[in-house]
Scaffold this motif. Structure first.
Motif, mmCIF file in Angstrom:
data_model
loop_
_atom_site.group_PDB
_atom_site.id
_atom_site.type_symbol
_atom_site.label_atom_id
_atom_site.label_comp_id
_atom_site.label_asym_id
_atom_site.label_seq_id
_atom_site.Cartn_x
_atom_site.Cartn_y
_atom_site.Cartn_z
ATOM 1 N N ALA A 1 1.035 -1.317 0.078
ATOM 2 C CA ALA A 1 0.115 0.105 -0.015
ATOM 3 C C ALA A 1 0.838 1.159 0.069
ATOM 4 O O ALA A 1 1.940 1.403 0.742
ATOM 5 C CB ALA A 1 -0.895 -0.100 1.234
ATOM 6 N N LEU A 2 0.236 2.172 -0.835
ATOM 7 C CA LEU A 2 1.152 3.467 -0.580
ATOM 8 C C LEU A 2 0.968 4.359 0.448
ATOM 9 O O LEU A 2 -0.272 4.400 0.952
ATOM 10 C CB LEU A 2 0.639 4.262 -1.899
ATOM 11 C CG LEU A 2 0.980 3.770 -3.411
ATOM 12 C CD1 LEU A 2 0.316 4.489 -4.314
ATOM 13 C CD2 LEU A 2 2.560 3.496 -3.464
ATOM 14 N N THR A 3 1.909 4.944 1.028
ATOM 15 C CA THR A 3 1.803 5.716 2.232
ATOM 16 C C THR A 3 1.362 6.960 1.763
ATOM 17 O O THR A 3 1.987 7.835 0.866
ATOM 18 C CB THR A 3 2.956 5.532 3.008
ATOM 19 O OG1 THR A 3 4.005 6.111 2.408
ATOM 20 C CG2 THR A 3 3.307 4.369 3.676
ATOM 21 N N PRO A 4 0.467 7.817 2.550
ATOM 22 C CA PRO A 4 -0.239 9.082 2.007
ATOM 23 C C PRO A 4 1.124 10.036 2.422
ATOM 24 O O PRO A 4 2.145 9.932 3.569
ATOM 25 C CB PRO A 4 -1.162 9.437 2.977
ATOM 26 C CG PRO A 4 -1.074 8.453 4.122
ATOM 27 C CD PRO A 4 -0.538 7.265 3.640
ATOM 28 N N ALA A 5 1.235 11.156 1.848
ATOM 29 C CA ALA A 5 2.370 12.180 1.584
ATOM 30 C C ALA A 5 2.044 12.927 2.990
ATOM 31 O O ALA A 5 0.764 13.456 3.199
ATOM 32 C CB ALA A 5 2.491 12.801 0.538
ATOM 33 N N VAL A 6 2.992 13.305 3.822
ATOM 34 C CA VAL A 6 2.723 14.353 4.990
ATOM 35 C C VAL A 6 2.583 15.687 4.187
ATOM 36 O O VAL A 6 3.535 16.354 3.471
ATOM 37 C CB VAL A 6 3.895 14.054 5.808
ATOM 38 C CG1 VAL A 6 3.609 14.822 7.023
ATOM 39 C CG2 VAL A 6 3.916 12.463 6.481
ATOM 40 N N VAL A 7 1.448 16.151 4.514
ATOM 41 C CA VAL A 7 1.247 17.782 4.345
ATOM 42 C C VAL A 7 1.355 18.540 5.495
ATOM 43 O O VAL A 7 0.720 18.339 6.460
ATOM 44 C CB VAL A 7 -0.214 17.696 3.704
ATOM 45 C CG1 VAL A 7 -0.507 19.307 3.252
ATOM 46 C CG2 VAL A 7 -0.218 16.791 2.446
ATOM 47 N N THR A 8 2.248 19.574 5.553
ATOM 48 C CA THR A 8 2.231 20.544 6.481
ATOM 49 C C THR A 8 1.505 21.710 6.378
ATOM 50 O O THR A 8 1.206 22.273 5.292
ATOM 51 C CB THR A 8 3.821 21.052 6.766
ATOM 52 O OG1 THR A 8 4.317 21.705 5.476
ATOM 53 C CG2 THR A 8 4.688 19.721 7.053
ATOM 54 N N VAL A 9 1.044 22.322 7.441
ATOM 55 C CA VAL A 9 0.202 23.684 7.268
ATOM 56 C C VAL A 9 0.953 24.618 7.355
ATOM 57 O O VAL A 9 1.901 24.638 8.241
ATOM 58 C CB VAL A 9 -0.939 23.332 8.424
ATOM 59 C CG1 VAL A 9 -1.766 24.636 8.335
ATOM 60 C CG2 VAL A 9 -1.725 22.257 8.579
ATOM 61 N N PRO A 10 0.982 25.545 6.524
ATOM 62 C CA PRO A 10 1.815 26.729 6.526
ATOM 63 C C PRO A 10 1.624 27.527 7.741
ATOM 64 O O PRO A 10 0.688 27.675 8.246
ATOM 65 C CB PRO A 10 1.336 27.412 5.144
ATOM 66 C CG PRO A 10 0.517 26.697 4.283
ATOM 67 C CD PRO A 10 -0.016 25.699 5.219
ATOM 68 N N ARG A 11 2.878 28.314 7.939
ATOM 69 C CA ARG A 11 2.817 29.169 9.200
ATOM 70 C C ARG A 11 1.686 30.202 9.103
ATOM 71 O O ARG A 11 1.132 30.515 10.411
ATOM 72 C CB ARG A 11 4.196 29.905 9.269
ATOM 73 C CG ARG A 11 4.270 30.617 10.802
ATOM 74 C CD ARG A 11 5.669 31.214 10.838
ATOM 75 N NE ARG A 11 6.568 30.233 10.563
ATOM 76 C CZ ARG A 11 7.529 29.754 11.768
ATOM 77 N NH1 ARG A 11 7.282 30.544 12.810
ATOM 78 N NH2 ARG A 11 8.458 28.881 11.415
ATOM 79 N N SER A 12 1.533 30.779 8.084
ATOM 80 C CA SER A 12 0.332 31.979 8.161
ATOM 81 C C SER A 12 -1.132 31.259 8.291
ATOM 82 O O SER A 12 -1.868 31.949 9.142
ATOM 83 C CB SER A 12 0.377 32.499 6.345
ATOM 84 O OG SER A 12 0.121 31.471 5.804
ATOM 85 N N VAL A 13 -1.341 29.953 8.130
ATOM 86 C CA VAL A 13 -2.512 29.337 8.175
ATOM 87 C C VAL A 13 -2.684 29.176 9.741
ATOM 88 O O VAL A 13 -3.615 29.402 10.470
ATOM 89 C CB VAL A 13 -2.765 28.196 7.518
ATOM 90 C CG1 VAL A 13 -3.890 27.498 8.083
ATOM 91 C CG2 VAL A 13 -2.942 28.416 6.013
ATOM 92 N N ARG A 14 -1.496 28.619 10.504
ATOM 93 C CA ARG A 14 -1.543 28.491 11.976
ATOM 94 C C ARG A 14 -1.694 29.621 12.630
ATOM 95 O O ARG A 14 -2.353 29.715 13.745
ATOM 96 C CB ARG A 14 -0.301 27.868 12.059
ATOM 97 C CG ARG A 14 -0.428 26.229 11.753
ATOM 98 C CD ARG A 14 0.678 25.397 12.437
ATOM 99 N NE ARG A 14 1.974 25.956 11.528
ATOM 100 C CZ ARG A 14 3.225 25.885 11.755
ATOM 101 N NH1 ARG A 14 3.508 25.111 12.962
ATOM 102 N NH2 ARG A 14 4.000 25.926 11.038
ATOM 103 N N ILE A 15 -1.107 30.846 12.260
ATOM 104 C CA ILE A 15 -1.181 31.988 12.778
ATOM 105 C C ILE A 15 -2.513 32.821 12.624
ATOM 106 O O ILE A 15 -3.214 33.235 13.815
ATOM 107 C CB ILE A 15 0.054 33.142 12.315
ATOM 108 C CG1 ILE A 15 1.208 32.698 12.838
ATOM 109 C CG2 ILE A 15 -0.437 34.600 12.851
ATOM 110 C CD1 ILE A 15 2.274 33.602 11.947
ATOM 111 N N GLY A 16 -3.308 32.405 11.752
ATOM 112 C CA GLY A 16 -4.579 32.825 11.355
ATOM 113 C C GLY A 16 -5.530 32.180 12.336
ATOM 114 O O GLY A 16 -6.306 32.649 12.876
ATOM 115 N N TYR A 17 -5.418 30.832 12.506
ATOM 116 C CA TYR A 17 -6.247 30.075 13.335
ATOM 117 C C TYR A 17 -6.020 30.670 14.553
ATOM 118 O O TYR A 17 -6.859 30.494 15.566
ATOM 119 C CB TYR A 17 -5.956 28.620 13.172
ATOM 120 C CG TYR A 17 -7.085 28.017 12.250
ATOM 121 C CD1 TYR A 17 -8.187 27.884 12.239
ATOM 122 C CD2 TYR A 17 -6.216 27.577 10.911
ATOM 123 C CE1 TYR A 17 -8.975 27.220 11.217
ATOM 124 C CE2 TYR A 17 -6.937 27.050 9.895
ATOM 125 C CZ TYR A 17 -8.194 26.820 10.171
ATOM 126 O OH TYR A 17 -9.124 26.329 9.145
#
Length: 51
Positions: A5-21
Motif C-alpha cells: 500500500a502507498l503511504t500518504p504524503a505528509v502535508v504540513t500546514v503553512p505558518r500563516s494558516v496556523r497564525i490565522g487560526y
C-alpha cells in the motif's frame, strides 16, 4: 503478487494558516471572557451586589 500500500504524503500546514487560526482563537476567547469579567466588576462595585 500483491503490491504494498502507498503511504500518504505528509502535508504540513503553512505558518500563516496556523497564525490565522491562532488569532481567531484568541479573539473568540477574548470576546467570550471579557464581558463576564467586566460584568462581575460592574455588579460588585457599582450595583453593590455581594460576591
Amino acid at each position: 503478487m500483491i503490491k504494498p500500500a502507498l503511504t500518504p504524503a505528509v502535508v504540513t500546514v503553512p505558518r500563516s494558516v496556523r497564525i490565522g487560526y491562532g488569532v481567531g482563537s484568541v479573539c473568540t476567547a477574548t470576546f467570550s471572557t471579557v464581558p463576564g469579567l467586566l460584568l462581575l466588576f460592574y455588579m460588585t462595585n457599582v450595583l453593590a451586589v455581594p460576591a
